[in-house]
Structure formats: structure tokens, C-alpha cells
Write a protein that holds these residues in place. Sequence first.
Motif, mmCIF file in Angstrom:
data_model
loop_
_atom_site.group_PDB
_atom_site.id
_atom_site.type_symbol
_atom_site.label_atom_id
_atom_site.label_comp_id
_atom_site.label_asym_id
_atom_site.label_seq_id
_atom_site.Cartn_x
_atom_site.Cartn_y
_atom_site.Cartn_z
ATOM 1 N N SER A 1 31.203 4.556 11.733
ATOM 2 C CA SER A 1 32.094 3.769 10.568
ATOM 3 C C SER A 1 33.441 4.096 10.463
ATOM 4 C CB SER A 1 31.374 3.505 9.386
ATOM 5 O OG SER A 1 31.388 4.890 8.601
ATOM 6 N N ASN B 1 35.736 4.446 12.527
ATOM 7 C CA ASN B 1 36.839 3.850 13.211
ATOM 8 C C ASN B 1 37.364 2.531 12.688
ATOM 9 O OD1 ASN B 1 35.490 5.601 15.040
ATOM 10 N ND2 ASN B 1 34.487 3.745 15.912
ATOM 11 N N ILE B 2 36.571 2.085 11.229
ATOM 12 C CA ILE B 2 37.157 0.982 10.679
ATOM 13 C C ILE B 2 38.482 1.297 10.151
ATOM 14 C CG2 ILE B 2 36.702 -0.583 8.938
ATOM 15 C CD1 ILE B 2 33.890 -0.483 9.410
ATOM 16 N N LEU B 3 39.657 0.563 10.743
ATOM 17 C CA LEU B 3 40.711 0.962 10.023
ATOM 18 C C LEU B 3 41.461 -0.381 9.474
ATOM 19 C CD1 LEU B 3 42.590 2.710 13.243
ATOM 20 C CD2 LEU B 3 41.506 3.691 11.034
ATOM 21 N N PRO B 4 42.521 -0.124 8.647
ATOM 22 C CA PRO B 4 42.800 -1.410 8.002
ATOM 23 C C PRO B 4 43.279 -2.257 9.181
ATOM 24 C CG PRO B 4 43.836 0.615 6.926
ATOM 25 C CD PRO B 4 43.147 0.862 8.278
ATOM 26 N N ASP B 5 43.016 -3.635 8.909
ATOM 27 C CA ASP B 5 43.277 -4.700 10.132
ATOM 28 C C ASP B 5 44.861 -4.852 10.045
ATOM 29 O OD1 ASP B 5 40.541 -5.338 10.373
ATOM 30 O OD2 ASP B 5 40.810 -6.583 8.777
ATOM 31 N N THR B 6 45.045 -4.718 11.472
ATOM 32 C CA THR B 6 46.623 -4.622 12.035
ATOM 33 C C THR B 6 47.002 -6.278 11.783
ATOM 34 O OG1 THR B 6 45.963 -4.487 14.081
ATOM 35 C CG2 THR B 6 46.886 -2.688 12.963
ATOM 36 N N VAL B 7 45.965 -7.075 12.139
ATOM 37 C CA VAL B 7 45.920 -8.602 12.404
ATOM 38 C C VAL B 7 45.246 -9.308 11.367
ATOM 39 C CG1 VAL B 7 46.181 -10.530 13.658
ATOM 40 C CG2 VAL B 7 46.491 -8.192 14.648
ATOM 41 N N ASP C 1 38.725 -0.743 18.671
ATOM 42 C CA ASP C 1 38.443 -0.776 17.150
ATOM 43 C C ASP C 1 39.573 -0.882 16.197
ATOM 44 O OD1 ASP C 1 35.409 1.070 16.402
ATOM 45 O OD2 ASP C 1 35.933 -0.259 18.349
ATOM 46 N N ALA D 1 40.464 -7.659 14.231
ATOM 47 C CA ALA D 1 41.037 -8.495 13.176
ATOM 48 C C ALA D 1 40.128 -9.191 12.308
ATOM 49 C CB ALA D 1 41.692 -9.833 13.805
ATOM 50 N N ASN E 1 37.145 -5.990 8.418
ATOM 51 C CA ASN E 1 37.058 -5.618 6.813
ATOM 52 C C ASN E 1 36.666 -6.583 5.923
ATOM 53 O OD1 ASN E 1 37.618 -3.036 7.759
ATOM 54 N ND2 ASN E 1 39.429 -2.737 7.334
ATOM 55 N N ASP F 1 27.585 -0.151 8.005
ATOM 56 C CA ASP F 1 28.980 -0.011 8.113
ATOM 57 C C ASP F 1 29.570 0.178 9.458
ATOM 58 O OD1 ASP F 1 28.077 2.247 7.741
ATOM 59 O OD2 ASP F 1 29.253 3.029 6.000
ATOM 60 N N LEU F 2 28.765 -0.347 10.636
ATOM 61 C CA LEU F 2 29.342 0.223 11.851
ATOM 62 C C LEU F 2 30.839 -0.570 12.043
ATOM 63 C CD1 LEU F 2 26.085 -0.601 13.712
ATOM 64 C CD2 LEU F 2 27.236 1.610 13.360
ATOM 65 N N SER F 3 31.435 -0.046 12.810
ATOM 66 C CA SER F 3 32.889 -0.496 13.450
ATOM 67 C C SER F 3 32.443 -1.732 14.257
ATOM 68 C CB SER F 3 33.763 0.199 14.121
ATOM 69 O OG SER F 3 32.978 0.450 15.427
#
Lengths: 226, 251
Positions: A45, A47-53, B50, B54, B57, B119-121
Motif C-alpha cells: 500500500s 505506493n498510494i500517493l496523493p492523486d496528481t489528477v 502508481d 487518478a 484515493n 489498501d493495495l495500490s
Amino acid sequence: MWNIRKYLHSFARMFFWVFVLGLFVAANLFLVPFVQYSVYRGKSSGNILPDTVRVSERELSQMKQKAEMLKRKLHRLTFAGDAFLIVNTTNNTFRLYQNRQVVRSGLCSTGSFIHLEADSLQSWLFETPKGVFTIKNKMTDPVWRKPDWAFIEEGLPPPPPGHPSRYERGVLGDYALDLGKGYLIHGTLYQRLIGQPVTHGCIRLNDQDLEHIYKTLQVGSKVYIY
Amino acid sequence: MNFLKKRKGLFSIIAVFTLLLVFFVVRLVFAVSSSYTGFGKSVSVPLRSDVHTAGWNNSEVRKLQKDIFLLEQLRVLAQSDSISMVIDLSDSTVQLQLKGMELFHTKILRKYPGVFLDDLSQEAYRRFAQITCIGNEKANLSKKPVKKIQAFQKETIGSGAETANLQNAPVNWSFVTGNNVCVVITGVKLNQDSTFIMHPTYDLIKYFTRNFFNEIFPETYSPVLYLWLNDNDARAIYRAVPLEGKILFRN
């Protein structure tokens, strides 16, 4: 007094060792798998970064439309006709569907998984095949054309093809539905065995269920066996 | 000498304690390193894409994207001629599908971990939820309960069937999927007043102990999903799914 002290001392020592060993076992059994899973989960988990788009309302509604379209396509693809039958060969049960609703369910009998060996060359496995089948033919007052194994099973030599002893009336019930390759859905004289795996591969039903299924399913209707 | 004799107990305690601690630490190091090395073949390969997921989250968008992905995978499954298994963790159900038709579904009575890889990417999720194959199967029952009988010496079909129908130990079935997820399914029997007799803690201790002895210093790791299902349903699923059958996860 000295004895009590000695006793308490050895008890405390034993308790200490039990505690240490218990802690060691618990840490190895539970903590190690927990740490492994936590590391794995954290990494996956991570790699979940704040969305850029950002997703706009339009894109969101497009996604919803796509989901609906896929549902419709899947529904069309899996449409099995107005009526179909699902047979569970492990629990020996069936469910009859009409307009995607269960209209009848109950017990049936399926293959016994007996492997009959006549000699080194001939053997049969009495198994109900799994998969999707279509009803090829519907029969009333079916006549059983006995195959070789029916004679071998009774300890008799199989007669030549077409011999009158190969034809038996009244043993398959009032109706039969042909699934192809010699497999039928039919009735039985041994109604008390319904619900048990006792057949040679056919699906046996009691008289009431058989009549209902015969009247509901048409030639071309699907039968799912699992 | 006297001093050493007095401290003998203390020294032995320290020695044993140090040994146990060293063993535990070494094992922990192996375990953590196995979790990392397992990534190469697992669902968790980090990808650059990743960064640009879009909406992932946003819970609503994420749910929609998961639904769309599931439907796409189900469409592919619908073209297969064999029976496949769908484990839907969001619905807590296990389904059997054939040609897109849901043949059967059963409720997951219990699962461990309670929330599995939730919570997988996005990329990791696509690997986790794509169609994959069942491999390395181990079970305490056979796919086909075949009874061999010699002609002319056979018992009656009825009595043969009765032995076949005997229900013995609850199902214990484990497998590793192509995307490196280990699934352990335990059957739960009903007692006389129709309530499930479930001992998940006991089962988990049993599995953990077995895993401990199988791999004292683990070199590989697959995240393990433990499921408890109705025993009859678990049996039906096991018998219906072919060897190396297809499986699909939804989270």
C-alpha cells in the motif's frame, strides 16, 4: 518452614520457565506471521500517493455508465434462457430456475463414483459429468436400453446388441430428459435412495420433482452440473 | 568456585534466554526478508504508474474502478468452459461460476485477517484481482471419491453409496494462487441445533504450528487468507473446481 520455602522456590522457577517458553512459542507462532503480513501490506500500500489528477464529475459519470454497460453485457452473455436447472453432485441437490427465480429445489441422486472393473480391458466409472449441458430430447414412458455394465454388474454375460433382454420398461419413471452421451434426467423405483450418490451417471429425481422439471424445461434448456 | 556454583542457575537462565532470543531474532530477520523477496512474484510489485492513479484515493472512485475491473474479469471468465471460483471479500461470499452463470454461493463464516490486503495500490490491486490459477493444492479429501469394485464380486450399489455418503473430518483445503496468495479453507460443521461448531483460534494455532515446522527459517512468503465455510459448501466447491482451476478475488 524450610520445605515450604523450597517448594515455593521450585514453583517460582517452574513458572518462570513456563512463562519464558510460552512467550517464545507465542512470539514464533503469532508475532512472526503478523510481522510478515504487516511488512507485506505496508509495502503493497506504500505506493498510494496523493492523486496528481483529480477525477471530474464527468469522468465519474462515465465510469458509472461503463459499469452499467458491462453489467448489461455480462447479463446478455450469461443469459441461460427462461428456465434452467442447476445440479450439485456433491450434496445431491438441484435448483430449478424460471425467470432467474428458484421455482423448485430438492434432492436428487447422482453418480456413485464406483469404478467397475470387468477385466483388464473393460472398466466403467459411474460419474455424473460436470459442466453445462442442453436438453436434447424429452421422453415420456422411457425405456431403458441396458448397456453392458448393467449385465456385468449383475454377474451376467452381456447379450448381443438389440437383444430383447436389453430393454426394460418402467424403471426410469414416467419421464426422461436426454442430456446427450447417454446421460438422462429420469425417475426411479428406488425413491428412498434419492439424495444419495447411487446412480451410474444419470440424474435421478422423485416423481413429483421429475414431472415439474419435465414440464418446465424445454428442448434446448440448459442444465448446469457441478 | 563457590561463587560459580551459586550463580549456576543464573548463568543457565541467561544462556537459555539468549539462545531463544537469538533464534527468534534470526527467524524474524528471515521472515522480514522473505516478505520483501516475495514481492517479485507477488501482487505488490511497485510500479511507476502508481503515481498517476487518478481517483484511487477517493473511496467512491476506487469502488467503481474495482467494480469495473471485476465485471471485465467476469466477462473473460464467462468465456471459459470450466467451473471457476470467485472469492468476494467485500461481500464475504465464495461463488462458483460456469460460463458466467453463478451456480452457487456461500457465505464466508469467518476470515482471518478480518480485512485482507484492503489498501493495495491500484496496480497491485489489478494484479491481486485478476483471473489466476489455483496451484499447489492440498486437501484432506479427494476430488473424486472413487470406489473400485471388481465385477462379479461387488457389493450392492445401495450399500456402496452409503459409505460414500459418510461425512468424516471437516474440509481442510489449502492452495496458492498464481498471484502468490495462499488460501486456507476450513469446513465448519453444523451441530444438532443447526449452529456452526467453529474453533477459529484452535484452527489458527494448528496452522501456525504446522507452518512453523514446515519452514523454521522462511525463505518465501505468500500472504495467507484463512476462510471458514459451511463444511458441505466447502466440500461442494472443492469437488466442483477442477485441478488448476481458475480463481478470482474481489476486495
